[in-house]
Scaffold this motif. Sequence first.
Motif: not given
Length: 348
Positions: A61-74, A166-177
């Motif tokens: 689940a942690k790896l999935a969160d990191q990949l989902e966060a990476a989606y928004d970063i990318l 290294g962000l693992t919080d998809p919400g922060k990646a979407l809402n902030d970044l």
Amino acid sequence: MVSYEGINNARPKTWATAADEWHALAKYSLDAAKDLREYGAKPLKDNWTDEVGATAAAEFAKLADQLEAAYDILLSVNMVADGMTTTIETAHSTMRAAVDLATQYGLEIGVDGTVTGPPPRSRTEAEEMGPYRAQVQDLVDQAVEQVTAADRLAAAEFAELAGQTGLTDPGKALNDLQTHASHVQMQMLANDIPVDEDPTTVRQWWNGLTDRQRKDMMLAQPVALANLDGIPADVRRELRGNGKYDRVKVVEYALANWDKGDPTDFGNNCTNFVSNALLHAGMKEKTSIWGTSDDDSWMIGNRTGVDGVDKRLAYSDSWAAAENNQNFMLEHGGSEVPRSDVKPGDII
């Protein structure tokens, strides 16, 4: 500062390719996150219920969160690269307009962006050529300034995003970044508009853009263009529309009030916000002798200041309920349009 020669040598297609590749990587990242959840975390949670299984499921689940966060970063990187593509393309159009104008006036643009011409034969000739040289120089300077501003914005944003890998919080990646990156992209587009130039320079800049660039500008920056002297009158009229409200004023209201409270808070406040924007933009209320209870009205009645009372009595159903609002608009001159035809100021 980016140089005139550097802009000439810039390759927007390379930026466009990079943007597409970042977008593709983002999709791969999101697909991988879904697979980890579906084929890793979920089966472990369902079938391996002891402490070891729970630990393994948590790691998936942690790896999935990191990949989902990476989606928004990318996707954020994609937005900034797209912004650079547009800025360079717009600058190239501006410089072509400058070169055409220089040729028309018998002037030359040096590799450093300086506009020169043949030595004047008289003081009168020098005075006559001065405004022409200034017009060409203004266009050159506009191109250099817009790319320089975009370059600084992009460099800062890329550096910020690189520090979040290294962000693992998809919400922060979407809402902030991703939100911040989208604002940076919009700021790049805003910087492409010569807001501090005289109307002649603005008109020459606009005429130098391609049809697609003009359309993109009208979609992205309607407020700036509609209020800018030098933009053709027919373009400004098109931006504002010829219907029952001013499209530009709807956008102005949204930009100025998106984070502010309305007089009455409906909780899920989207349709109330839209109605207030339309009212601000000139749409007339449709009142009734039966007041807000009339199904065929769009209006505000007498507010008491008490939300619980006002939500039931002070507004027509079409004012703050999405389906009622849609039905009312379609029954009173509105029409549905395909997504490809949506313009700023439309209701979605």
